[in-house]
Design a protein around this motif. Structure first.
Motif, short mmCIF file in Angstrom:
data_model
loop_
_atom_site.label_atom_id
_atom_site.label_comp_id
_atom_site.label_asym_id
_atom_site.label_seq_id
_atom_site.Cartn_x
_atom_site.Cartn_y
_atom_site.Cartn_z
N ILE A 371 -3.13 24.45 -4.80
CA ILE A 371 -2.03 25.28 -5.31
C ILE A 371 -0.75 24.63 -5.72
CG2 ILE A 371 -0.13 27.32 -5.05
CD1 ILE A 371 -2.22 28.56 -2.96
N ASP A 372 -0.30 24.22 -7.15
CA ASP A 372 0.57 23.81 -7.41
C ASP A 372 2.05 24.59 -7.60
OD1 ASP A 372 2.70 22.11 -8.88
OD2 ASP A 372 1.13 21.00 -9.80
N LEU A 373 2.87 24.37 -6.80
CA LEU A 373 4.07 25.25 -6.73
C LEU A 373 4.84 25.15 -7.90
CD1 LEU A 373 4.46 25.72 -2.86
CD2 LEU A 373 3.35 27.14 -4.35
N LEU A 374 5.05 23.85 -8.11
CA LEU A 374 6.18 23.23 -9.08
C LEU A 374 5.52 23.89 -10.70
CD1 LEU A 374 8.42 21.72 -10.08
CD2 LEU A 374 7.02 19.63 -10.25
N ARG A 375 4.29 23.60 -10.82
CA ARG A 375 3.78 23.99 -12.13
C ARG A 375 3.11 25.23 -12.33
NH1 ARG A 375 2.68 19.06 -10.68
NH2 ARG A 375 3.46 17.22 -11.93
N ARG A 376 3.18 25.95 -10.95
CA ARG A 376 2.73 27.37 -10.93
C ARG A 376 1.29 27.78 -11.17
NH1 ARG A 376 8.43 26.81 -10.42
NH2 ARG A 376 8.77 27.69 -12.27
N ILE A 377 0.35 26.88 -10.86
CA ILE A 377 -0.77 26.76 -11.07
C ILE A 377 -1.77 26.85 -9.98
CG2 ILE A 377 -0.71 26.01 -13.38
CD1 ILE A 377 -1.80 23.29 -12.58
N ALA A 378 -2.93 27.51 -9.89
CA ALA A 378 -3.78 27.32 -8.77
C ALA A 378 -5.38 27.30 -9.13
CB ALA A 378 -3.65 28.51 -7.81
N PRO A 379 -5.66 26.27 -9.54
CA PRO A 379 -7.05 26.24 -10.17
C PRO A 379 -8.21 25.94 -8.95
CG PRO A 379 -6.07 24.04 -10.40
CD PRO A 379 -4.88 25.00 -10.05
N ASP A 380 -9.44 26.31 -9.34
CA ASP A 380 -10.40 26.46 -8.30
C ASP A 380 -10.97 25.06 -8.11
OD1 ASP A 380 -9.97 29.15 -7.59
OD2 ASP A 380 -11.33 29.82 -9.28
N SER A 381 -10.99 24.32 -9.24
CA SER A 381 -11.35 22.78 -9.17
C SER A 381 -10.28 21.92 -10.05
CB SER A 381 -12.83 22.98 -9.81
OG SER A 381 -12.82 23.22 -11.18
N ILE A 390 -1.75 15.39 -3.23
CA ILE A 390 -0.46 15.53 -2.78
C ILE A 390 0.15 15.87 -4.41
CG2 ILE A 390 1.65 14.76 -1.80
CD1 ILE A 390 -0.78 14.79 0.10
N VAL A 391 0.96 17.09 -4.22
CA VAL A 391 1.45 17.58 -5.47
C VAL A 391 2.76 16.97 -5.60
CG1 VAL A 391 2.24 19.51 -6.97
CG2 VAL A 391 0.23 19.79 -5.43
N LEU A 392 3.20 16.16 -6.59
CA LEU A 392 4.20 15.39 -6.99
C LEU A 392 4.90 15.84 -8.39
CD1 LEU A 392 3.20 11.93 -5.87
CD2 LEU A 392 4.40 13.55 -4.40
N GLU A 393 5.94 15.14 -8.48
CA GLU A 393 6.63 15.58 -9.84
C GLU A 393 5.91 15.01 -11.11
OE1 GLU A 393 7.94 14.50 -7.39
OE2 GLU A 393 10.12 14.78 -7.02
N ASP A 394 5.47 13.71 -10.96
CA ASP A 394 4.75 13.26 -11.82
C ASP A 394 3.04 13.46 -12.05
OD1 ASP A 394 6.92 11.82 -12.35
OD2 ASP A 394 6.20 10.07 -11.02
N GLY A 395 2.79 14.61 -11.06
CA GLY A 395 1.29 14.92 -11.35
C GLY A 395 0.68 15.12 -9.86
#
Length: 560
Positions: A371-381, A390-395
């Protein structure tokens, strides 16, 4: 004297021989009946052995132990012995010797008869002592035999000796049983009876010695003298228990260790135990005076350990709240996104969360969605194993984990979640494991090292913006490898400083710093007190400290 003692012993043995034979016959009859059920497989042979052993002990207490001193009064031989020079003393010594010699006869006979019973399970063969018969059973039975022997000097019928002994010992038995594991109050004070449960040899030695003194005095000088010894001697056994009762209900009388904790006003409500881990309480600690007060038994213990939602500031100005079963993103009080998952299946991963499909998948270490809280996405794959995204600013910083490794990754790269393009992650090396993303964007990583060099891992600061790596060390100490873990996310966000655990020590690091500050040995973060101070524990929960987050100065709250 030895000839007199032998003669008295022989006389007592002649008087008790038919009692012994009768008790042995009853045990043999019981063994024959029990053997039928053992042969059918309806009764374990171990149960038969234990039952016959306790039956033998009960027969000994009711017949021989209760008759040795009371029999003289019933048969009228005591007056004759009293007129003989040292007759009563020799008779008492002979009776005591017979008691000690015959005490194990009937219980051991019961064990042997139970062992001879045929069993359909060959695994039950053997003459070993049952595990349920240990020193905590045999020693109290020996003490009960001596008290039954002593009680016989106060009665004229053998069957009354055992009930009288149980009445005299009722305070000891009641207090001991009330504090054994499994009773309603056992969790508060184990062991309660310090001279009985914790050091049984001390309590039993005094208990047996008092029984012998009372028996001798009552037999030689009369029941009043024996009763006086019991009245004077029993409180000496009860005093340690009463002291323990006071200590069991007074947490401040102990060196305490604190766990959990929730602030309510100017007090900390938490779980405490004594230094040895024997007694446990729910307590409230006054943060001003350091005084400890015991809470009532109806305290909700789960509330003291309830996990709080973690605040995670995001680079775009929004804030994320991470809970045990979900997360939400908000800005200025307006909710932007919300995510739900099974409780305790999500793990913070930088600016996002790695979520397992179920609690079983957490322990099975299956791939997890992100779950990417910064980009507000939660893909299944795509899905990655725990610690591999690890979710970061650059990706997304993603890595692969070799099949033989359980914590460290290889082939680290930065992935654009929108385009799925990947590029090498500057500064990351094979064998790295990301411990924490700091508030300034740097990463704390650990790397496996060649074991031949003496260390299996080392801790490093990695800045992905320029690919630099800097070895971490605790300020003022020689550089050394550290096993690090995150301490508390809400605290890091509120104070702009990150707290970590270096082994068992609580350390912290501020943005731009290159070394760790030691805040507490064997410490942990409990809660923020105000905008500048933290409440922490040190010395494995034995101390409560008020920590100035900026300067690192600590003031001891408890103990004073």
């Amino acid at each position: 004297m030895s000839r007199v003692l032998a003669a008295q012993f022989a006389r007592e043995l002649r008087e008790q021989r038919f009692v012994l034979l009768g008790a042995a016959a009853l045990l043999a009859l019981g063994a024959a009946c029990g053997a039928v059920f053992v042969a059918r497989g309806e009764l374990p042979r171990e149960a038969l052995r234990v039952g016959l052993a306790f039956a033998g002990a009960s027969l000994f207490l009711l017949t021989i132990a209760g008759d040795l001193l009371s029999g003289d009064a019933l048969r009228g031989t005591r007056e004759f012995l009293a007129r003989s020079p040292r007759g009563l003393r020799a008779a008492f010594a002979g009776k005591l010797l017979l008691l000690l010699v015959t005490a194990p006869v009937l219980p051991v006979l019961g064990l042997l008869l139970g062992t001879l019973a045929p069993s359909p399970r060959a695994a039950e063969a053997g003459f070993a002592l049952p595990a349920s018969i240990d020193s905590y059973v045999t020693l109290p039975l020996l003490g009960l035999a001596l008290w039954t022997f002593a009680a016989a000097a106060f009665v004229k019928r053998a069957v009354l000796a055992l009930p009288l002994a149980l009445v005299v010992l009722s305070p000891v038995i009641a207090i001991t049983l009330a504090m054994l594991p499994g009773s309603g109050r056992a969790w508060q004070s184990i062991p309660f009876w310090c001279t009985w449960l914790e050091t049984p040899e001390l309590g039993l030695a005094w208990l047996c010695g008092l029984a012998l003194l009372a028996a001798r005095s009552a037999y030689l000088r009369g029941p009043r003298r024996g009763a006086g010894l019991v009245v004077l001697g029993m409180p000496l056994l009860l005093v340690p228990g009463l002291v323990e009762l006071y200590r069991a209900n007074t947490p401040s009388a102990h060196e305490l260790r604190f766990y959990g904790g929730r602030l309510e006003g100017q007090s900390l409500r938490c779980f405490a135990q004594d230094a040895r881990g024997h007694r446990h309480w729910f307590v409230a600690v006054d943060l001003e005076s350091g005084a400890v007060r015991r809470l009532h038994e109806g305290t909700d213990g789960a509330a003291l350990f309830a996990e709080r939602d973690a605040l995670l500031p995001l680079p775009d100005g929004s804030r994320a709240w991470l809970g045990t079963g979900g997360a939400r993103v908000e800005r200025e009080g307006r909710e932007l996104a919300a995510y739900a998952f099974e409780a305790h299946c999500g793990v913070a991963a930088g600016l996002g969360i790695q979520v397992a499909t179920s609690r079983k998948a957490v322990f099975a270490d299956e791939p997890r969605r992100t779950i990417d809280l910064l980009r507000r996405i939660a893909p299944d794959s795509p899905q990655y194993r725990a610690g591999g995204c690890i979710v970061l600013e650059d990706g997304w910083l993603v890595g692969d984990r070799p099949s033989k490794s359980t914590a460290f990754f290889t082939d680290w790269r930065l992935r654009d979640p929108a385009t799925a393009l990947e590029r090498p992650a500057p500064g990351m090396q094979d064998g790295d494991r990301v411990v924490l993303r700091l508030v300034d964007g740097r990463l704390v990583v650990q790397n496996q090292r060649d074991r031949r060099r003496g260390w299996s891992y080392e801790s490093t600061l990695v800045d992905l913006s320029d690919g630099s790596r800097r070895a971490l060390r605790v300020g003022g100490e020689e550089q050394r490898p550290l096993w690090l873990g995150p301490a508390d996310h809400p605290v890091s966000a509120a104070f702009g400083r990150d707290w970590l655990l270096a082994g068992q020590d609580l350390v912290s690091i501020a943005p731009g710093e290159g070394s760790l500050r030691l805040d507490a040995r064997n410490g942990r973060v409990i809660a923020p007190l105000d905008a500048r101070h933290l409440l922490i524990s040190a010395d494995d929960g034995r101390e409560l400290l008020r920590l100035d987050a900026a300067s690192g100065e600590a003031f001891r709250i408890h103990p004073r």
